[in-house]
Design a protein around this motif. Structure first.
Motif, PDB file in Angstrom:
ATOM      1  N   THR A  21       0.816  -1.302  -0.109  1.00  0.00           N
ATOM      2  CA  THR A  21      -0.103  -0.132  -0.016  1.00  0.00           C
ATOM      3  C   THR A  21       0.848   1.373   0.056  1.00  0.00           C
ATOM      4  O   THR A  21       0.642   2.159  -0.691  1.00  0.00           O
ATOM      5  CB  THR A  21      -0.951  -0.169   1.239  1.00  0.00           C
ATOM      6  N   ILE A  22       1.982   1.187   0.753  1.00  0.00           N
ATOM      7  CA  ILE A  22       2.978   2.385   0.716  1.00  0.00           C
ATOM      8  C   ILE A  22       3.340   2.703  -0.710  1.00  0.00           C
ATOM      9  O   ILE A  22       3.660   3.666  -1.007  1.00  0.00           O
ATOM     10  CB  ILE A  22       3.980   2.249   1.828  1.00  0.00           C
ATOM     11  N   THR A  23       3.807   1.377  -1.159  1.00  0.00           N
ATOM     12  CA  THR A  23       4.322   1.568  -2.603  1.00  0.00           C
ATOM     13  C   THR A  23       3.416   2.248  -3.601  1.00  0.00           C
ATOM     14  O   THR A  23       3.623   3.199  -4.221  1.00  0.00           O
ATOM     15  CB  THR A  23       4.756   0.209  -3.308  1.00  0.00           C
ATOM     16  N   VAL A  24       2.176   1.819  -3.514  1.00  0.00           N
ATOM     17  CA  VAL A  24       1.055   2.238  -4.250  1.00  0.00           C
ATOM     18  C   VAL A  24       0.812   3.863  -4.223  1.00  0.00           C
ATOM     19  O   VAL A  24       0.782   4.672  -5.251  1.00  0.00           O
ATOM     20  CB  VAL A  24      -0.283   1.481  -4.148  1.00  0.00           C
ATOM     21  N   LEU A  25       0.918   4.187  -2.930  1.00  0.00           N
ATOM     22  CA  LEU A  25       0.575   5.620  -2.390  1.00  0.00           C
ATOM     23  C   LEU A  25       2.023   6.637  -2.891  1.00  0.00           C
ATOM     24  O   LEU A  25       1.669   7.481  -3.306  1.00  0.00           O
ATOM     25  CB  LEU A  25       0.417   5.703  -0.903  1.00  0.00           C
ATOM     26  N   ILE A  28       1.495   6.943  -6.649  1.00  0.00           N
ATOM     27  CA  ILE A  28       0.215   8.034  -6.951  1.00  0.00           C
ATOM     28  C   ILE A  28       0.972   9.585  -6.636  1.00  0.00           C
ATOM     29  O   ILE A  28       0.568  10.452  -7.403  1.00  0.00           O
ATOM     30  CB  ILE A  28      -0.603   7.623  -6.071  1.00  0.00           C
ATOM     31  N   SER A  29       1.866   9.501  -5.463  1.00  0.00           N
ATOM     32  CA  SER A  29       2.187  11.038  -5.298  1.00  0.00           C
ATOM     33  C   SER A  29       3.001  11.427  -6.196  1.00  0.00           C
ATOM     34  O   SER A  29       3.316  12.951  -6.317  1.00  0.00           O
ATOM     35  CB  SER A  29       2.874  10.969  -3.884  1.00  0.00           C
ATOM     36  N   GLU A  30       3.670  10.713  -7.098  1.00  0.00           N
ATOM     37  CA  GLU A  30       4.429  11.233  -8.079  1.00  0.00           C
ATOM     38  C   GLU A  30       3.708  11.649  -9.444  1.00  0.00           C
ATOM     39  O   GLU A  30       4.531  12.322 -10.350  1.00  0.00           O
ATOM     40  CB  GLU A  30       5.621  10.181  -8.544  1.00  0.00           C
ATOM     41  N   VAL A  31       2.674  11.702  -9.546  1.00  0.00           N
ATOM     42  CA  VAL A  31       1.736  12.070 -10.849  1.00  0.00           C
ATOM     43  C   VAL A  31       1.816  13.621 -10.764  1.00  0.00           C
ATOM     44  O   VAL A  31       1.406  14.226  -9.767  1.00  0.00           O
ATOM     45  CB  VAL A  31       0.358  11.412 -10.647  1.00  0.00           C
ATOM     46  N   SER A  32       2.086  14.177 -11.788  1.00  0.00           N
ATOM     47  CA  SER A  32       2.274  15.834 -11.914  1.00  0.00           C
ATOM     48  C   SER A  32       1.057  16.512 -11.854  1.00  0.00           C
ATOM     49  O   SER A  32       1.076  17.474 -11.122  1.00  0.00           O
ATOM     50  CB  SER A  32       3.044  16.062 -13.082  1.00  0.00           C
ATOM     51  N   SER A  33      -0.277  15.776 -11.964  1.00  0.00           N
ATOM     52  CA  SER A  33      -1.344  16.522 -12.004  1.00  0.00           C
ATOM     53  C   SER A  33      -2.201  16.508 -10.645  1.00  0.00           C
ATOM     54  O   SER A  33      -3.136  16.869 -10.444  1.00  0.00           O
ATOM     55  CB  SER A  33      -2.432  15.784 -12.935  1.00  0.00           C
ATOM     56  N   ILE A  34      -1.379  15.734  -9.632  1.00  0.00           N
ATOM     57  CA  ILE A  34      -1.892  15.683  -8.276  1.00  0.00           C
ATOM     58  C   ILE A  34      -1.882  16.993  -7.485  1.00  0.00           C
ATOM     59  O   ILE A  34      -0.940  17.681  -7.831  1.00  0.00           O
ATOM     60  CB  ILE A  34      -1.357  14.524  -7.469  1.00  0.00           C
ATOM     61  N   LYS A  35      -3.162  17.315  -6.876  1.00  0.00           N
ATOM     62  CA  LYS A  35      -3.211  18.652  -6.134  1.00  0.00           C
ATOM     63  C   LYS A  35      -2.421  18.347  -4.723  1.00  0.00           C
ATOM     64  O   LYS A  35      -2.384  17.377  -4.103  1.00  0.00           O
ATOM     65  CB  LYS A  35      -4.577  18.885  -6.086  1.00  0.00           C
ATOM     66  N   LEU A  39      -1.967  15.351  -2.081  1.00  0.00           N
ATOM     67  CA  LEU A  39      -0.660  15.063  -1.551  1.00  0.00           C
ATOM     68  C   LEU A  39      -0.495  14.994   0.023  1.00  0.00           C
ATOM     69  O   LEU A  39       0.003  14.177   0.581  1.00  0.00           O
ATOM     70  CB  LEU A  39       0.434  16.136  -1.875  1.00  0.00           C
ATOM     71  N   ASP A  40      -1.310  15.834   0.465  1.00  0.00           N
ATOM     72  CA  ASP A  40      -1.494  15.832   2.067  1.00  0.00           C
ATOM     73  C   ASP A  40      -2.039  14.787   2.770  1.00  0.00           C
ATOM     74  O   ASP A  40      -1.533  14.161   3.653  1.00  0.00           O
ATOM     75  CB  ASP A  40      -2.267  17.324   2.586  1.00  0.00           C
ATOM     76  N   VAL A  41      -3.210  14.151   2.125  1.00  0.00           N
ATOM     77  CA  VAL A  41      -3.942  13.312   2.181  1.00  0.00           C
ATOM     78  C   VAL A  41      -2.972  12.127   2.433  1.00  0.00           C
ATOM     79  O   VAL A  41      -2.945  11.184   3.019  1.00  0.00           O
ATOM     80  CB  VAL A  41      -5.299  12.964   1.604  1.00  0.00           C
ATOM     81  N   ILE A  42      -2.514  11.856   1.082  1.00  0.00           N
ATOM     82  CA  ILE A  42      -1.582  10.780   0.807  1.00  0.00           C
ATOM     83  C   ILE A  42      -0.290  10.591   1.815  1.00  0.00           C
ATOM     84  O   ILE A  42      -0.110   9.629   2.425  1.00  0.00           O
ATOM     85  CB  ILE A  42      -1.007  10.853  -0.584  1.00  0.00           C
TER      86      ILE A  42
END
Length: 82
Positions: A21-25, A28-35, A39-42
């Motif tokens: 789960t940590i790896t998946v998160l 996801i956090s490396e996606v450039s379009s993430i707000k 990122l705070d929630v992740i």
């Protein structure tokens, strides 16, 4: 970090599941379009997952779940005080 969340993760998930789960998160956090709010929630989720890993380790070393949770939170609080 939220102790009830860490307790729930520890109680219902294996170390392997938590690591996956940590790896998946992290991915996801490396996606450039993430707000920023996302990122705070992740980041909060990853913190809780890492806490659960530490509790798993302490329980594996012979502590009860309650003592492991308390020891972990004392460690967190002492690191904040410094």
């Amino acid at each position: 970090m939220k102790l009830p969340v860490i307790r729930q993760i520890h109680s219902t998930s294996s170390v392997e599941e938590i690591n996956n789960t940590i790896t998946v998160l992290e991915n996801i956090s490396e996606v450039s379009s993430i707000k920023e709010v996302e990122l705070d929630v992740i980041g909060e989720l990853i913190s809780n997952l890492c806490g659960a890993l530490e509790v798993h380790q302490l329980v594996g070393e012979g502590m009860t779940e309650k003592d492991a949770l308390n020891a972990f939170m004392k460690k967190v609080l002492s690191s904040i005080d410094k």
